[in-house]
Design a protein around this motif. Structure first.
Motif, PDB file in Angstrom:
ATOM      1  N   SER A  64       0.935  -1.177   0.032  1.00  0.00           N
ATOM      2  CA  SER A  64       0.133  -0.066   0.085  1.00  0.00           C
ATOM      3  C   SER A  64       0.870   1.088   0.081  1.00  0.00           C
ATOM      4  CB  SER A  64      -1.068  -0.208   1.377  1.00  0.00           C
ATOM      5  OG  SER A  64      -1.697   1.103   1.258  1.00  0.00           O
ATOM      6  N   LEU A  65       2.061   1.233   0.756  1.00  0.00           N
ATOM      7  CA  LEU A  65       2.674   2.333   0.914  1.00  0.00           C
ATOM      8  C   LEU A  65       3.501   2.729  -0.650  1.00  0.00           C
ATOM      9  CD1 LEU A  65       4.669   1.990   4.461  1.00  0.00           C
ATOM     10  CD2 LEU A  65       2.948   3.818   3.567  1.00  0.00           C
ATOM     11  N   ILE A  66       3.811   1.648  -1.333  1.00  0.00           N
ATOM     12  CA  ILE A  66       4.590   1.630  -2.652  1.00  0.00           C
ATOM     13  C   ILE A  66       3.517   2.210  -3.328  1.00  0.00           C
ATOM     14  CG2 ILE A  66       5.114   0.122  -4.684  1.00  0.00           C
ATOM     15  CD1 ILE A  66       7.429   0.687  -2.634  1.00  0.00           C
ATOM     16  N   GLU A  67       2.332   1.605  -3.194  1.00  0.00           N
ATOM     17  CA  GLU A  67       1.305   2.245  -4.260  1.00  0.00           C
ATOM     18  C   GLU A  67       1.089   3.580  -4.144  1.00  0.00           C
ATOM     19  OE1 GLU A  67      -3.417   1.182  -5.097  1.00  0.00           O
ATOM     20  OE2 GLU A  67      -2.346   0.226  -3.748  1.00  0.00           O
ATOM     21  N   ARG A  68       0.894   4.203  -2.784  1.00  0.00           N
ATOM     22  CA  ARG A  68       0.738   5.599  -2.517  1.00  0.00           C
ATOM     23  C   ARG A  68       2.083   6.441  -3.018  1.00  0.00           C
ATOM     24  NH1 ARG A  68      -3.494   6.437   1.756  1.00  0.00           N
ATOM     25  NH2 ARG A  68      -4.774   4.449   1.674  1.00  0.00           N
ATOM     26  N   SER A 168      -3.072   7.068   6.806  1.00  0.00           N
ATOM     27  CA  SER A 168      -4.187   6.335   6.553  1.00  0.00           C
ATOM     28  C   SER A 168      -3.989   4.876   6.080  1.00  0.00           C
ATOM     29  CB  SER A 168      -4.832   7.082   5.402  1.00  0.00           C
ATOM     30  OG  SER A 168      -4.266   7.003   4.242  1.00  0.00           O
ATOM     31  N   VAL A 169      -2.935   4.421   6.002  1.00  0.00           N
ATOM     32  CA  VAL A 169      -2.498   3.071   5.835  1.00  0.00           C
ATOM     33  C   VAL A 169      -2.885   2.297   6.738  1.00  0.00           C
ATOM     34  CG1 VAL A 169      -0.687   1.473   5.034  1.00  0.00           C
ATOM     35  CG2 VAL A 169      -0.820   3.579   4.058  1.00  0.00           C
ATOM     36  N   VAL A 189       5.280   7.118  10.194  1.00  0.00           N
ATOM     37  CA  VAL A 189       3.870   6.656  10.232  1.00  0.00           C
ATOM     38  C   VAL A 189       3.602   5.943  11.760  1.00  0.00           C
ATOM     39  CG1 VAL A 189       1.875   5.587   9.444  1.00  0.00           C
ATOM     40  CG2 VAL A 189       3.493   6.516   7.948  1.00  0.00           C
ATOM     41  N   GLY A 190       2.465   6.357  12.411  1.00  0.00           N
ATOM     42  CA  GLY A 190       2.427   5.553  13.710  1.00  0.00           C
ATOM     43  C   GLY A 190       3.328   5.771  14.593  1.00  0.00           C
ATOM     44  N   CYS A 191       3.596   4.606  15.169  1.00  0.00           N
ATOM     45  CA  CYS A 191       4.535   4.565  16.205  1.00  0.00           C
ATOM     46  C   CYS A 191       4.137   5.033  17.444  1.00  0.00           C
ATOM     47  CB  CYS A 191       5.833   4.895  15.933  1.00  0.00           C
ATOM     48  SG  CYS A 191       6.492   4.308  14.251  1.00  0.00           S
ATOM     49  N   GLU A 192       3.296   5.483  17.926  1.00  0.00           N
ATOM     50  CA  GLU A 192       2.365   6.098  19.030  1.00  0.00           C
ATOM     51  C   GLU A 192       1.542   5.180  19.745  1.00  0.00           C
ATOM     52  OE1 GLU A 192       3.895   8.914  20.417  1.00  0.00           O
ATOM     53  OE2 GLU A 192       5.148   8.757  18.677  1.00  0.00           O
TER      54      GLU A 192
END
Length: 548
Positions: A64-68, A168-169, A189-192
């Motif tokens: 998904s990250l590659i696609e985005r 949003s992934v 992204v995230g990590c929280e």
């Protein structure tokens, strides 16, 4: 009180406890072993499924990250062209900002020309000149910049990636699944979640393994990390993706399995316990009856038999036991008859020493037993009276015949010899331990209620009760038997003397019983006495006290 409907046999005896433990061990051990192995296997399978699920999720996130990123690259090219041609900026769902002005219909801002927001190394600058797309961390925290050369020479298009677009992934992940994406130096992204920097600290510095575990704020967690290679497409360092979930999330199914397994184990143990109780009932019933039988035999009840109808070895054992008891009973009966015969032979030998006392011991025995029965003695006590009465004069073996058959009164020395026959009798019988109950009768049958008898001058309750019974029977037979110096007294005369001695020479209870059985005809001698010697008795009113 009614008996309980159910009796647990497993703890009633040592044998039952051993058998129950053996049953539970033999049946419970395999069940517990399979339960533990099953639990371990299911837990291992669920853990493997968790790893597999996290691995698939990390791969999905990477794709998904590659696609985005590819979509953003397309948006950057289209946005740059539109900006240069003065056309309206239409970027669809892009995640870039070009320049510094927010475009209402997009999340892209374009920057054109010099003054790049990132530092490029020579290889990246060369790649950018060749038309490659460069992805670099910006100078601001968590800033990510995408750069691309414009068709017009010397112009570079660049845009800042909207962090929310990449974050949003995480929406494609299941509940309780956390995501962290970072470069070698920055978080992206995230990590929280579940706690700030927790997943960042859990990430190892090198990709030694794609599976990691750690203990977080919500307990043990499983994580799968994946490296996203971007060097060929965007000339940048690889990104690290970590997808994690609590261990308990994957173990939810095992809770139901554990409850079911525990129920199966409990039911298995209960079934084993019930089966063992049924078997113990079948085993311990015959054993208990055999035990009760042995206790009855030990108490002397050789007529009892054990009834066991199980059709197995217990029934054979019970039959053997009954046969053994029957044989023992027969042997003891024969031995008892031999014993009685020996006693009677000894008594006959004593009576035969003087023809005046022939049959005396038998008559005294018969009358003593009837007196004891009238006084309510049990069978055991009557047996003691019978044997004691037969041997009551056994000590006369040590008395000279001249003293026993003397036709006239005894002198003092002869009288002392006659009195000593009770103590001689004790010495003769005492070595036979089985005859110990007879000794009081042999020793005390010449004691008197008022304490003037011999050999110890005992009185009242000091005298053995059975000896008091034999004393009355002995005196009555002596008075009604012939003596060398006189004929036997008439029965009525003897009864009168016995009644006169009530409470003086004899126990009143025994005298009353004697008079009752005489009234019924039992006390009349069945054997006509030949002769008897009066010198062995204490004279009653001087005459009776000379009677033996």
């Amino acid at each position: 009180m009614s008996k309980p409907a159910f009796r647990w046999k497993g703890f009633e005896t040592k044998v039952a406890r051993r058998v129950l433990i053996l049953f539970l061990f033999c049946a419970g051990l395999p069940v517990l072993t399979f339960a533990v192995l099953g639990y371990v296997q299911v837990r291992s399978e669920l853990t493997d499924q968790s790893w597999q699920r996290l691995s698939v999720a990390s791969e999905t996130v990477a794709m998904s990250l590659i696609e985005r990123l590819l979509l953003l690259e397309a948006d950057l090219s289209r946005g740059g062209l539109d900006r240069e041609e003065g056309a309206p900026l239409v970027l669809g769902d892009g995640g870039l900002w070009l320049s510094r002005n927010q475009v209402s219909a997009s999340s892209l801002e374009a920057g054109v020309g010099d003054g790049l927001p990132v530092d490029l190394n020579p290889s990246q600058a060369s790649a950018l000149e060749r038309g490659a797309t460069i992805l670099r961390s910006g100078r601001a925290p968590n800033e990510l910049v995408m750069l691309r050369s414009a068709p017009r020479k010397g112009v570079i298009w660049w845009g800042t990636i909207n962090p929310g677009y990449l974050e949003s992934v995480a929406q494609i992940l299941p509940d309780q699944t956390a995501l962290c994406v970072r470069t070698t130096r920055r978080l992206l992204v995230g990590c929280e979640e579940p706690a700030p920097n927790e997943m960042t600290r859990a990430m190892p510095r090198s990709m030694t393994s794609d599976q990691i575990t750690w203990t977080g704020s919500d307990g043990a967690r499983l994580g799968v990390q994946r490296e996203l290679f971007l060097a060929s497409e965007f000339s940048t360092d690889s990104w690290r993706i970590l997808v994690s979930e609590p261990r308990s999330a994957g173990m939810a199914a095992i809770q139901s399995f554990t409850r079911t397994l525990a129920l199966v184990v409990i039911l298995s143990v209960l079934l084993v316990a019930l089966a063992s109780d049924v078997q113990l009932n079948r085993m311990l019933g015959p054993v208990a009856r055999l035990k009760e039988g042995t206790e009855r035999v030990a108490q002397g009840d050789l007529a009892s038999r054990v009834q066991v109808a199980t059709g197995d070895e217990f029934e054979e054992l019970a039959d053997s036991f009954n046969d053994m008891v029957g044989r023992i009973g027969g042997l003891l009966e024969a031995l008892d008859q031999l014993n009685i015969g020996t006693i009677r032979a000894l008594a006959s030998a004593i009576d035969a020493k003087s023809h005046w006392t022939s049959g005396h011991s038998e008559r005294v025995t018969q009358l003593s037993v009837e007196l004891g029965r009238e006084l309510g003695l049990d069978a055991g006590e009557l047996e003691v009276i019978e044997r004691g009465a037969i041997l009551h004069d056994v000590g006369k073996i040590a008395v000279p015949l001249a003293v026993l058959d003397k036709p006239g009164p005894l002198d003092d020395q002869e009288w002392q010899a006659m009195r000593a026959h009770t103590l001689h009798g004790v010495k003769i019988v005492e070595p036979i331990t089985q005859y110990a109950p007879l000794l009081p009768i042999i020793e005390q049958h010449h004691e008197r209620w008022d304490g003037t008898g011999y050999p110890h001058g005992l009185n009242r309750e000091e005298i053995d009760f059975k000896a008091r019974i034999v004393a009355v029977a002995d005196t009555f037979d002596a008075m009604t038997s012939d003596r060398p110096y006189r004929e036997g007294l008439p029965i009525e005369k003897a009864l009168s003397i016995i009644e006169t001695e009530r409470g003086i020479g004899f126990d009143p209870r025994v005298v009353d019983a004697f008079l009752r059985i005489h009234a019924s005809g039992i006390a009349t001698p069945d054997v006509t006495p030949l002769n008897a010697h009066l010198n062995e008795d204490v004279a009653l009113k001087r005459e009776v006290r000379r009677m033996a």
